[in-house]
Motif scaffolding. Structure first.
Motif, PDB file in Angstrom:
ATOM      1  N   VAL A 171       0.841  -1.202   0.000  1.00  0.00           N
ATOM      2  CA  VAL A 171       0.000   0.000   0.000  1.00  0.00           C
ATOM      3  C   VAL A 171       0.871   1.245   0.000  1.00  0.00           C
ATOM      4  O   VAL A 171       0.573   2.225  -0.675  1.00  0.00           O
ATOM      5  N   SER A 172       1.972   1.218   0.726  1.00  0.00           N
ATOM      6  CA  SER A 172       2.849   2.397   0.795  1.00  0.00           C
ATOM      7  C   SER A 172       3.489   2.711  -0.555  1.00  0.00           C
ATOM      8  O   SER A 172       3.930   3.841  -0.782  1.00  0.00           O
ATOM      9  N   HIS A 173       3.522   1.741  -1.483  1.00  0.00           N
ATOM     10  CA  HIS A 173       4.100   1.958  -2.813  1.00  0.00           C
ATOM     11  C   HIS A 173       3.059   2.302  -3.875  1.00  0.00           C
ATOM     12  O   HIS A 173       3.401   2.443  -5.050  1.00  0.00           O
ATOM     13  N   PHE A 174       1.797   2.415  -3.467  1.00  0.00           N
ATOM     14  CA  PHE A 174       0.735   2.739  -4.416  1.00  0.00           C
ATOM     15  C   PHE A 174       0.896   4.169  -4.931  1.00  0.00           C
ATOM     16  O   PHE A 174       1.143   5.095  -4.173  1.00  0.00           O
ATOM     17  N   ILE A 175       0.763   4.334  -6.249  1.00  0.00           N
ATOM     18  CA  ILE A 175       0.818   5.655  -6.878  1.00  0.00           C
ATOM     19  C   ILE A 175      -0.476   5.846  -7.660  1.00  0.00           C
ATOM     20  O   ILE A 175      -0.801   5.051  -8.547  1.00  0.00           O
ATOM     21  N   ALA A 176      -1.191   6.903  -7.310  1.00  0.00           N
ATOM     22  CA  ALA A 176      -2.469   7.180  -7.977  1.00  0.00           C
ATOM     23  C   ALA A 176      -2.239   7.723  -9.371  1.00  0.00           C
ATOM     24  O   ALA A 176      -1.248   8.402  -9.638  1.00  0.00           O
ATOM     25  N   PRO A 177      -3.185   7.452 -10.269  1.00  0.00           N
ATOM     26  CA  PRO A 177      -3.107   8.048 -11.610  1.00  0.00           C
ATOM     27  C   PRO A 177      -3.309   9.566 -11.518  1.00  0.00           C
ATOM     28  O   PRO A 177      -3.666  10.095 -10.471  1.00  0.00           O
ATOM     29  N   LEU A 191      -7.427   9.633  -3.982  1.00  0.00           N
ATOM     30  CA  LEU A 191      -7.541   8.171  -3.913  1.00  0.00           C
ATOM     31  C   LEU A 191      -6.286   7.548  -3.304  1.00  0.00           C
ATOM     32  O   LEU A 191      -6.361   6.572  -2.559  1.00  0.00           O
ATOM     33  N   GLU A 192      -5.135   8.120  -3.610  1.00  0.00           N
ATOM     34  CA  GLU A 192      -3.888   7.644  -3.004  1.00  0.00           C
ATOM     35  C   GLU A 192      -3.877   7.981  -1.513  1.00  0.00           C
ATOM     36  O   GLU A 192      -3.521   7.144  -0.680  1.00  0.00           O
ATOM     37  N   ALA A 193      -4.256   9.201  -1.182  1.00  0.00           N
ATOM     38  CA  ALA A 193      -4.282   9.621   0.223  1.00  0.00           C
ATOM     39  C   ALA A 193      -5.249   8.761   1.031  1.00  0.00           C
ATOM     40  O   ALA A 193      -4.959   8.381   2.180  1.00  0.00           O
ATOM     41  N   ALA A 208      -6.383   6.774   5.295  1.00  0.00           N
ATOM     42  CA  ALA A 208      -7.713   6.667   5.900  1.00  0.00           C
ATOM     43  C   ALA A 208      -8.329   5.272   5.819  1.00  0.00           C
ATOM     44  O   ALA A 208      -9.210   4.943   6.608  1.00  0.00           O
ATOM     45  N   SER A 209      -7.891   4.467   4.882  1.00  0.00           N
ATOM     46  CA  SER A 209      -8.541   3.164   4.676  1.00  0.00           C
ATOM     47  C   SER A 209      -8.430   2.259   5.901  1.00  0.00           C
ATOM     48  O   SER A 209      -9.386   1.543   6.221  1.00  0.00           O
ATOM     49  N   ALA A 210      -7.321   2.282   6.591  1.00  0.00           N
ATOM     50  CA  ALA A 210      -7.155   1.413   7.765  1.00  0.00           C
ATOM     51  C   ALA A 210      -8.169   1.773   8.847  1.00  0.00           C
ATOM     52  O   ALA A 210      -8.787   0.878   9.448  1.00  0.00           O
ATOM     53  N   ASN A 211      -8.364   3.049   9.089  1.00  0.00           N
ATOM     54  CA  ASN A 211      -9.349   3.458  10.093  1.00  0.00           C
ATOM     55  C   ASN A 211     -10.762   3.072   9.652  1.00  0.00           C
ATOM     56  O   ASN A 211     -11.559   2.582  10.461  1.00  0.00           O
ATOM     57  N   ASP A 212     -11.090   3.287   8.380  1.00  0.00           N
ATOM     58  CA  ASP A 212     -12.417   2.906   7.884  1.00  0.00           C
ATOM     59  C   ASP A 212     -12.629   1.403   7.987  1.00  0.00           C
ATOM     60  O   ASP A 212     -13.737   0.939   8.266  1.00  0.00           O
ATOM     61  N   GLU A 213     -11.585   0.639   7.803  1.00  0.00           N
ATOM     62  CA  GLU A 213     -11.652  -0.824   7.921  1.00  0.00           C
ATOM     63  C   GLU A 213     -11.919  -1.213   9.386  1.00  0.00           C
ATOM     64  O   GLU A 213     -12.797  -2.025   9.667  1.00  0.00           O
ATOM     65  N   ARG A 214     -11.190  -0.590  10.317  1.00  0.00           N
ATOM     66  CA  ARG A 214     -11.359  -0.905  11.740  1.00  0.00           C
ATOM     67  C   ARG A 214     -12.735  -0.516  12.272  1.00  0.00           C
ATOM     68  O   ARG A 214     -13.288  -1.182  13.136  1.00  0.00           O
ATOM     69  N   THR A 215     -13.293   0.583  11.762  1.00  0.00           N
ATOM     70  CA  THR A 215     -14.581   1.072  12.263  1.00  0.00           C
ATOM     71  C   THR A 215     -15.774   0.539  11.473  1.00  0.00           C
ATOM     72  O   THR A 215     -16.909   0.929  11.749  1.00  0.00           O
ATOM     73  N   ASN A 216     -15.522  -0.315  10.484  1.00  0.00           N
ATOM     74  CA  ASN A 216     -16.575  -0.870   9.613  1.00  0.00           C
ATOM     75  C   ASN A 216     -17.273   0.198   8.789  1.00  0.00           C
ATOM     76  O   ASN A 216     -18.417   0.017   8.378  1.00  0.00           O
ATOM     77  N   TYR A 217     -16.610   1.287   8.538  1.00  0.00           N
ATOM     78  CA  TYR A 217     -17.169   2.353   7.716  1.00  0.00           C
ATOM     79  C   TYR A 217     -17.106   1.988   6.231  1.00  0.00           C
ATOM     80  O   TYR A 217     -17.970   2.347   5.464  1.00  0.00           O
ATOM     81  N   ALA A 218     -16.063   1.272   5.851  1.00  0.00           N
ATOM     82  CA  ALA A 218     -15.890   0.812   4.471  1.00  0.00           C
ATOM     83  C   ALA A 218     -14.959  -0.392   4.488  1.00  0.00           C
ATOM     84  O   ALA A 218     -14.175  -0.563   5.420  1.00  0.00           O
ATOM     85  N   ARG A 219     -15.053  -1.196   3.456  1.00  0.00           N
ATOM     86  CA  ARG A 219     -14.132  -2.314   3.274  1.00  0.00           C
ATOM     87  C   ARG A 219     -13.281  -2.016   2.055  1.00  0.00           C
ATOM     88  O   ARG A 219     -13.796  -1.708   0.980  1.00  0.00           O
ATOM     89  N   THR A 220     -11.980  -2.110   2.246  1.00  0.00           N
ATOM     90  CA  THR A 220     -11.048  -1.874   1.150  1.00  0.00           C
ATOM     91  C   THR A 220     -10.443  -3.208   0.738  1.00  0.00           C
ATOM     92  O   THR A 220     -10.006  -3.994   1.570  1.00  0.00           O
ATOM     93  N   TYR A 221     -10.437  -3.420  -0.572  1.00  0.00           N
ATOM     94  CA  TYR A 221      -9.936  -4.654  -1.165  1.00  0.00           C
ATOM     95  C   TYR A 221      -8.738  -4.342  -2.044  1.00  0.00           C
ATOM     96  O   TYR A 221      -8.741  -3.349  -2.785  1.00  0.00           O
ATOM     97  N   LEU A 222      -7.743  -5.196  -1.966  1.00  0.00           N
ATOM     98  CA  LEU A 222      -6.534  -5.053  -2.779  1.00  0.00           C
ATOM     99  C   LEU A 222      -6.538  -6.136  -3.850  1.00  0.00           C
ATOM    100  O   LEU A 222      -6.721  -7.320  -3.541  1.00  0.00           O
TER     101      LEU A 222
END
Length: 191
Positions: free
Chosen positions: A28-34, A40-42, A47-61
């Protein structure tokens, strides 16, 4: 069951939750947004880890099985579409939001042969997960707030998304569009 995502894997790519593998933090740290997608990169990095922990959103790789590189990512969350009906009345329609969706520019540069990886990921991973969820809860549509780029809007249209008539789009913009998506274009498709 949804917990076993290997059923969605393809011969070349796998899909997993953000926290499923220890190496995910590094990739994830090497991701570069178009271009024009710094938000989307930010989101993915900050923010994705916090959203994952709080069940606000699920992020898939979506990961290349051979190289273990991150090809793209997407986030899903429940939501609704509010549309006007008669007069000032409105109706709420159950939906799932594709809240983040981006191809890794670094992966694209390293693998120019991997054309249409975004569309491929959408068809092979996003839609199957959404359809699986729709078997368990009411889901009428999948929607996205697209960056306001004609090229991107046309691309999403090729993937099956449509825009609403201007009056309805304005209604959605005023009543349910998150501040995060300010300036973006609402698009949806029936599940």
């Amino acid at each position: 069951m949804l917990a076993e995502f290997s059923v969605f894997d393809t011969p070349s790519y796998s899909v997993e939750h953000l926290f499923d593998s220890p190496e995910n933090e590094t990739i994830v740290s090497h991701f570069i947004a178009p271009n024009n997608a710094a938000g989307l990169e930010a989101y993915l990095k900050n923010a994705s880890a916090n959203d994952e922990r709080t069940n606000y959103a699920r992020t898939y790789l979506v990961k290349d099985k051979q190289t273990k590189e991150l090809a793209c990512y997407f986030s899903l969350r429940t939501g609704l579409i509010t549309l006007p009906v008669a007069g000032e009345a409105f109706d709420s329609i159950p939906a799932i939001e594709l809240s983040n969706f981006a191809v890794n520019d670094a992966y694209r540069k390293n693998h120019p042969e991997a054309r249409s990886i975004g569309r491929y990921s959408f068809e092979m991973f996003v839609l199957p997960i959404v359809r699986c969820m729709a078997r368990y809860v009411g889901v009428y549509a999948l929607y996205i707030y697209a960056l306001p780029s004609d090229r991107l809007i046309d691309h999403y249209a090729l993937m099956g998304f449509s825009r609403l008539p201007p009056e309805q789009e304005q209604f959605v913009q005023v009543h349910v569009k998150p501040k995060y998506d300010e300036g973006c274009i609402f698009m949806f498709q029936r599940v």
